[in-house]
Design a protein around this motif. Structure first.
Motif, PDB file in Angstrom:
ATOM      1  N   PHE A  26       7.134 -15.498  -5.150  1.00  0.00           N
ATOM      2  CA  PHE A  26       8.513 -15.126  -4.815  1.00  0.00           C
ATOM      3  C   PHE A  26       8.627 -13.619  -4.633  1.00  0.00           C
ATOM      4  O   PHE A  26       9.368 -13.144  -3.771  1.00  0.00           O
ATOM      5  N   LEU A  27       7.865 -12.865  -5.426  1.00  0.00           N
ATOM      6  CA  LEU A  27       7.859 -11.403  -5.265  1.00  0.00           C
ATOM      7  C   LEU A  27       7.331 -11.025  -3.884  1.00  0.00           C
ATOM      8  O   LEU A  27       7.871 -10.119  -3.238  1.00  0.00           O
ATOM      9  N   GLU A  28       6.317 -11.718  -3.404  1.00  0.00           N
ATOM     10  CA  GLU A  28       5.756 -11.449  -2.079  1.00  0.00           C
ATOM     11  C   GLU A  28       6.774 -11.721  -0.979  1.00  0.00           C
ATOM     12  O   GLU A  28       6.866 -10.968  -0.001  1.00  0.00           O
ATOM     13  N   VAL A  29       7.552 -12.788  -1.150  1.00  0.00           N
ATOM     14  CA  VAL A  29       8.598 -13.120  -0.169  1.00  0.00           C
ATOM     15  C   VAL A  29       9.645 -12.011  -0.126  1.00  0.00           C
ATOM     16  O   VAL A  29      10.043 -11.551   0.961  1.00  0.00           O
ATOM     17  N   LEU A  30      10.078 -11.570  -1.298  1.00  0.00           N
ATOM     18  CA  LEU A  30      11.064 -10.487  -1.367  1.00  0.00           C
ATOM     19  C   LEU A  30      10.498  -9.193  -0.790  1.00  0.00           C
ATOM     20  O   LEU A  30      11.214  -8.446  -0.107  1.00  0.00           O
ATOM     21  N   THR A  31       9.233  -8.936  -1.044  1.00  0.00           N
ATOM     22  CA  THR A  31       8.588  -7.724  -0.532  1.00  0.00           C
ATOM     23  C   THR A  31       8.557  -7.718   0.985  1.00  0.00           C
ATOM     24  O   THR A  31       8.835  -6.695   1.624  1.00  0.00           O
ATOM     25  N   GLU A  32       8.220  -8.854   1.591  1.00  0.00           N
ATOM     26  CA  GLU A  32       8.185  -8.947   3.051  1.00  0.00           C
ATOM     27  C   GLU A  32       9.569  -8.729   3.650  1.00  0.00           C
ATOM     28  O   GLU A  32       9.726  -8.035   4.665  1.00  0.00           O
ATOM     29  N   GLN A  33      10.591  -9.311   3.018  1.00  0.00           N
ATOM     30  CA  GLN A  33      11.962  -9.136   3.510  1.00  0.00           C
ATOM     31  C   GLN A  33      12.405  -7.684   3.368  1.00  0.00           C
ATOM     32  O   GLN A  33      13.025  -7.119   4.276  1.00  0.00           O
ATOM     33  N   LEU A  34      12.070  -7.071   2.231  1.00  0.00           N
ATOM     34  CA  LEU A  34      12.448  -5.673   1.991  1.00  0.00           C
ATOM     35  C   LEU A  34      11.764  -4.756   3.000  1.00  0.00           C
ATOM     36  O   LEU A  34      12.382  -3.836   3.538  1.00  0.00           O
ATOM     37  N   ALA A  35      10.487  -5.013   3.267  1.00  0.00           N
ATOM     38  CA  ALA A  35       9.735  -4.187   4.212  1.00  0.00           C
ATOM     39  C   ALA A  35      10.282  -4.331   5.635  1.00  0.00           C
ATOM     40  O   ALA A  35      10.313  -3.357   6.400  1.00  0.00           O
ATOM     41  N   GLU A  36      10.737  -5.525   5.980  1.00  0.00           N
ATOM     42  CA  GLU A  36      11.288  -5.749   7.319  1.00  0.00           C
ATOM     43  C   GLU A  36      12.534  -4.903   7.556  1.00  0.00           C
ATOM     44  O   GLU A  36      12.642  -4.197   8.565  1.00  0.00           O
ATOM     45  N   HIS A  37      13.459  -4.961   6.620  1.00  0.00           N
ATOM     46  CA  HIS A  37      14.687  -4.164   6.763  1.00  0.00           C
ATOM     47  C   HIS A  37      14.397  -2.684   6.526  1.00  0.00           C
ATOM     48  O   HIS A  37      14.996  -1.819   7.184  1.00  0.00           O
ATOM     49  N   GLY A  38      13.491  -2.384   5.621  1.00  0.00           N
ATOM     50  CA  GLY A  38      13.126  -1.003   5.350  1.00  0.00           C
ATOM     51  C   GLY A  38      12.527  -0.322   6.564  1.00  0.00           C
ATOM     52  O   GLY A  38      12.814   0.848   6.848  1.00  0.00           O
ATOM     53  N   LEU A  63       4.250  -2.629   3.742  1.00  0.00           N
ATOM     54  CA  LEU A  63       3.590  -3.733   3.033  1.00  0.00           C
ATOM     55  C   LEU A  63       2.336  -3.252   2.308  1.00  0.00           C
ATOM     56  O   LEU A  63       2.079  -3.630   1.156  1.00  0.00           O
ATOM     57  N   GLN A  64       1.561  -2.398   2.976  1.00  0.00           N
ATOM     58  CA  GLN A  64       0.341  -1.870   2.361  1.00  0.00           C
ATOM     59  C   GLN A  64       0.687  -0.990   1.153  1.00  0.00           C
ATOM     60  O   GLN A  64       0.007  -1.036   0.118  1.00  0.00           O
ATOM     61  N   THR A  65       1.762  -0.216   1.283  1.00  0.00           N
ATOM     62  CA  THR A  65       2.194   0.637   0.172  1.00  0.00           C
ATOM     63  C   THR A  65       2.612  -0.198  -1.032  1.00  0.00           C
ATOM     64  O   THR A  65       2.261   0.121  -2.178  1.00  0.00           O
ATOM     65  N   TYR A  66       3.342  -1.285  -0.781  1.00  0.00           N
ATOM     66  CA  TYR A  66       3.756  -2.167  -1.877  1.00  0.00           C
ATOM     67  C   TYR A  66       2.545  -2.851  -2.518  1.00  0.00           C
ATOM     68  O   TYR A  66       2.484  -3.026  -3.735  1.00  0.00           O
ATOM     69  N   LEU A 102       9.397   1.072  -6.489  1.00  0.00           N
ATOM     70  CA  LEU A 102       9.100   2.507  -6.483  1.00  0.00           C
ATOM     71  C   LEU A 102       8.963   3.102  -5.089  1.00  0.00           C
ATOM     72  O   LEU A 102       8.844   4.321  -4.951  1.00  0.00           O
ATOM     73  N   PHE A 103       8.949   2.253  -4.051  1.00  0.00           N
ATOM     74  CA  PHE A 103       8.691   2.740  -2.700  1.00  0.00           C
ATOM     75  C   PHE A 103       9.728   2.195  -1.724  1.00  0.00           C
ATOM     76  O   PHE A 103      10.260   1.108  -1.904  1.00  0.00           O
ATOM     77  N   GLY A 104      10.001   2.967  -0.685  1.00  0.00           N
ATOM     78  CA  GLY A 104      10.934   2.515   0.345  1.00  0.00           C
ATOM     79  C   GLY A 104      12.008   3.546   0.630  1.00  0.00           C
ATOM     80  O   GLY A 104      12.065   4.612  -0.012  1.00  0.00           O
ATOM     81  N   PRO A 105      12.900   3.274   1.578  1.00  0.00           N
ATOM     82  CA  PRO A 105      13.946   4.220   1.989  1.00  0.00           C
ATOM     83  C   PRO A 105      14.836   4.699   0.853  1.00  0.00           C
ATOM     84  O   PRO A 105      15.372   5.812   0.909  1.00  0.00           O
ATOM     85  N   HIS A 106      15.004   3.880  -0.186  1.00  0.00           N
ATOM     86  CA  HIS A 106      15.878   4.266  -1.306  1.00  0.00           C
ATOM     87  C   HIS A 106      15.257   5.342  -2.175  1.00  0.00           C
ATOM     88  O   HIS A 106      15.932   5.863  -3.083  1.00  0.00           O
TER      89      HIS A 106
END
Length: 373
Positions: free
Chosen positions: A177-189, A245-248, A262-266
């Protein structure tokens, strides 16, 4: 574009008010706590569907009332239309051309404003969150797509942080589930980062010559977007997505240990250089203020470039914070260019010779009177 008029009902200390504006400079004159900043705030609320002074909408409702309303008529090159915001204890409703908008993101952008208040002079030396908010507020007006991705990113980020915390405390063990959330976050990010990089690049191009003039041809300003992933003009959204994705993936253990994303636009920031030196760290207060002023003036032309219309400029008690030199540059830049709203307790500290035929409104205890035409 310009705001023809505004109507207030049970807003802050206004029982009711209707004010017709000049297309040029409008001055709200009055002592403190009389309502001049509230009138300025109402224009901002009409544009942004939120206040810049408080996160609690209930504070906008007049004492012992259940609801408040702000409405106004906007004139653009090829159209004119009414806007309205109604605020109650149950929430708020926004109307464009008399039609209620189901999402506020569909409403924002019909009236574009640039707010310049004393706290904006700390844009350069303030915290990274101040600069991220600055980018998000300005871009949210100009790009509905950006606003959509930002809303989705913030929603998924909150969900991901909650799940990381559960994993950190071993209340959850499923990483799928964390991987799914990560992919969604990276897409919008990725979409956010691509838009931000373009915005900051254009902002820097507009701000540099303004700063050069204000500094009397002595200083060169550069603005850099500092991200948790490398960005360049040659990258597309897909590459930024893969890099995120690689950073996450590389930072997953740290995030699991700390229970937070810890990573992303925020987590990103803006860096300002004057003559190759970081002005946040090494610049004088005067240099920091000149950089902030240059950025705000650059926004006017950038917003015109991106939307085809000049925005409204809201100067909330900021002229008293600027010396004569910076006042002159500010007032010259806006003269006969943008509809401007200016609050002040007195015109004594303002270079009145720079104000061409202003319309002055005297405000006292929630009442507005036109002092001069």
């Amino acid at each position: 574009m310009f705001l023809k008029d505004i109507q207030l009902l049970n807003y802050r200390n206004y029982e009711s008010a209707e004010v017709t504006f000049s297309q040029g400079i409008n001055v709200f004159l009055g002592e403190n706590a009389q309502g001049k900043t509230s009138l300025m705030e109402a224009i901002y609320v009409l544009a942004m569907a939120r206040s810049h002074r408080t996160a609690n909408d209930k504070e906008l409702i007049r004492w012992e009332q259940d609801n408040a309303r702000v409405s106004g008529r906007i004139q653009k090159k090829s159209s004119n239309f009414p806007l309205a915001i109604s605020i109650s204890t149950k929430g708020k409703k926004a109307k464009f051309n008399h039609l209620e908008q189901k999402k506020l993101s569909a409403y924002i952008g019909n009236l574009n404003v640039i707010l310049f208040a004393p706290e904006d002079l700390s844009l350069v030396k303030g915290s990274p969150s101040v600069r991220r908010k600055f980018i998000d507020m300005e871009m949210g007006q100009m790009s509905p797509i950006y606003l959509h991705h930002l809303v989705q990113y913030q929603r998924i980020l909150k969900q991901r942080n909650q799940y990381l915390k559960q994993l950190a405390f071993q209340k959850k063990q499923d990483l799928t589930f964390l991987e799914v959330l990560t992919e969604q976050l990276a897409e919008h990010g990725a979409a956010i980062l691509a838009e931000r990089y373009l915005f900051v690049t254009k902002l820097g191009n507009w701000a540099a010559p303004i700063h050069y003039e204000i500094s009397k041809q002595k200083e060169c300003l550069e603005i850099e977007y500092q991200s948790t992933v490398a960005l360049s003009n040659t990258q597309d959204k897909k590459q930024i997505y893969l890099d995120l994705l690689q950073t996450y993936k590389e930072g997953q253990k740290r995030e699991l240990d700390q229970g937070i994303t810890l990573f992303g636009p925020h987590r990103d920031d803006l860096k300002f250089k004057v003559n190759q030196r970081h002005v946040q760290t090494y610049g004088s207060q005067g240099q920091q203020r000149t950089a902030a002023l240059s950025i705000k003036l650059a926004e006017i032309d950038l917003m015109k470039e991106m939307t085809g219309e000049y925005p409204l400029l809201l100067l909330d008690d900021v002229l008293s914070e600027l010396d004569d030199e910076r006042q002159t540059h500010l007032l010259k830049a806006i003269q006969n260019k943008v509809q401007t709203f200016l609050t002040t307790t007195s015109l004594d500290g303002v270079k009145k010779e720079m104000l061409e035929a202003p319309k002055v409104f005297r405000i006292e205890n929630g009442h507005v009177e036109t002092e001069s035409e």
